[in-house]
Design a protein around this motif. Structure first.
Motif, PDB file in Angstrom:
ATOM      1  N   GLN A 144      -2.310  -1.661   1.582  1.00 41.03           N
ATOM      2  CA  GLN A 144      -2.393  -1.741   3.021  1.00 41.03           C
ATOM      3  C   GLN A 144      -2.836  -3.330   3.474  1.00 41.03           C
ATOM      4  O   GLN A 144      -2.718  -3.603   4.508  1.00 41.03           O
ATOM      5  CB  GLN A 144      -3.495  -0.890   3.406  1.00 41.03           C
ATOM      6  CG  GLN A 144      -3.359   0.533   3.152  1.00 41.03           C
ATOM      7  CD  GLN A 144      -1.990   1.067   3.429  1.00 41.03           C
ATOM      8  OE1 GLN A 144      -1.399   0.873   4.508  1.00 41.03           O
ATOM      9  NE2 GLN A 144      -1.437   1.792   2.558  1.00 41.03           N
ATOM     10  N   ASP A 194       1.661   7.813  -1.406  1.00 46.25           N
ATOM     11  CA  ASP A 194       0.652   9.071  -0.798  1.00 46.25           C
ATOM     12  C   ASP A 194       0.011   9.564  -1.923  1.00 46.25           C
ATOM     13  O   ASP A 194      -1.111   9.979  -1.782  1.00 46.25           O
ATOM     14  CB  ASP A 194       1.481   9.893  -0.018  1.00 46.25           C
ATOM     15  CG  ASP A 194       0.920  10.798   0.756  1.00 46.25           C
ATOM     16  OD1 ASP A 194      -0.161  10.452   1.344  1.00 46.25           O
ATOM     17  OD2 ASP A 194       0.794  12.045   0.513  1.00 46.25           O
ATOM     18  N   SER A 245       0.193   6.892   6.325  1.00 43.34           N
ATOM     19  CA  SER A 245       0.142   6.792   4.604  1.00 43.34           C
ATOM     20  C   SER A 245       1.787   6.619   4.237  1.00 43.34           C
ATOM     21  O   SER A 245       2.557   7.341   4.656  1.00 43.34           O
ATOM     22  CB  SER A 245      -0.252   8.143   4.016  1.00 43.34           C
ATOM     23  OG  SER A 245      -0.185   8.191   2.752  1.00 43.34           O
ATOM     24  N   GLN A 246       1.715   5.490   3.510  1.00 45.79           N
ATOM     25  CA  GLN A 246       3.371   5.320   3.008  1.00 45.79           C
ATOM     26  C   GLN A 246       3.834   6.500   1.925  1.00 45.79           C
ATOM     27  O   GLN A 246       3.029   6.702   0.875  1.00 45.79           O
ATOM     28  CB  GLN A 246       3.367   3.791   2.357  1.00 45.79           C
ATOM     29  CG  GLN A 246       3.070   2.785   3.399  1.00 45.79           C
ATOM     30  CD  GLN A 246       2.843   1.640   2.725  1.00 45.79           C
ATOM     31  OE1 GLN A 246       2.739   1.628   1.473  1.00 45.79           O
ATOM     32  NE2 GLN A 246       2.779   0.815   3.730  1.00 45.79           N
ATOM     33  N   GLU A 267       5.525   6.271  -0.464  1.00 42.07           N
ATOM     34  CA  GLU A 267       5.571   5.692  -1.932  1.00 42.07           C
ATOM     35  C   GLU A 267       4.240   5.798  -2.613  1.00 42.07           C
ATOM     36  O   GLU A 267       4.128   5.997  -4.006  1.00 42.07           O
ATOM     37  CB  GLU A 267       6.034   4.454  -1.743  1.00 42.07           C
ATOM     38  CG  GLU A 267       7.439   4.283  -1.487  1.00 42.07           C
ATOM     39  CD  GLU A 267       7.665   4.086   0.211  1.00 42.07           C
ATOM     40  OE1 GLU A 267       6.773   4.195   0.721  1.00 42.07           O
ATOM     41  OE2 GLU A 267       8.994   4.206   0.532  1.00 42.07           O
ATOM     42  N   GLY A 276       6.345   0.344  -1.716  1.00 42.55           N
ATOM     43  CA  GLY A 276       5.304   0.515  -1.324  1.00 42.55           C
ATOM     44  C   GLY A 276       4.249  -0.758  -1.739  1.00 42.55           C
ATOM     45  O   GLY A 276       4.826  -1.485  -2.374  1.00 42.55           O
TER      46      GLY A 276
END
Length: 167
Positions: free
Chosen positions: A136, A109, A104-105, A107, A133
């Motif tokens: 995906q 999350d 999970s990034q 930025e 961010g």
């Protein structure tokens, strides 16, 4: 309306076209709402008739993809205390498959973990995207997602992605 000779439209003419147009738009919106209600009803009946969570996840993804004409739809699991997401079901995913874990990034999350629905009309201009961010799937320009709450906690997320920004 195309007349062979010049015409002068009065306010009543414009009002007529506008009012009929509003009624037509209302009929289109009503039809769309009825289609969505029918999709939700079919999905609810399916959920009541089966106990296989995998089948339910897949049917949920397909229902959203069909109802919204979304090319990308997924259900991800968000394990408590983890920085990874797990793909549980997907439609149109690229470089993701059921069981795939990915980080999970930081930025975005907070977007994954909120209990509220998240609507991003344009990922290119979203504040998280501007800080590094991004969705995906690079084919996603706009998205809508809802949390999956289990025992009052965010267990996962159902998300639909679209190739163009929303107006």
């Amino acid at each position: 309306v195309n007349f062979p000779t010049p015409q002068h439209f009065v306010d009543a003419d414009v009002d007529l076209v506008q009012l009929v147009g509003h009624m037509l738009a209302a009929a289109v919106e009503r039809d769309r709402a009825e289609q969505i209600h029918a999709t939700v009803s079919r999905f609810g009946r399916f959920v009541l008739a089966t106990h296989d969570i995998g089948d339910i996840l897949n049917r949920a993804v397909e229902a959203v993809a069909d109802a919204l004409s979304a090319p990308v739809v997924s259900v991800v699991r968000i394990p408590a205390g983890s920085e990874k997401l797990i793909v549980l079901s997907g439609h149109g995913l690229v470089n993701r498959f059921v069981g795939h874990e990915y980080p999970s990034q930081p930025e975005i999350d907070a977007l994954h973990r909120t209990s509220e629905p998240v609507v991003v009309t344009d990922w290119r201009t979203h504040p998280f995207s501007l800080r590094g961010g991004h969705p995906q799937d690079s084919r996603v320009a706009a998205s809508v997602s809802a949390s999956l709450l289990v025992a009052g906690r965010v267990w996962g997320r159902l998300a639909a992605g679209f190739p163009r920004p929303w107006q």
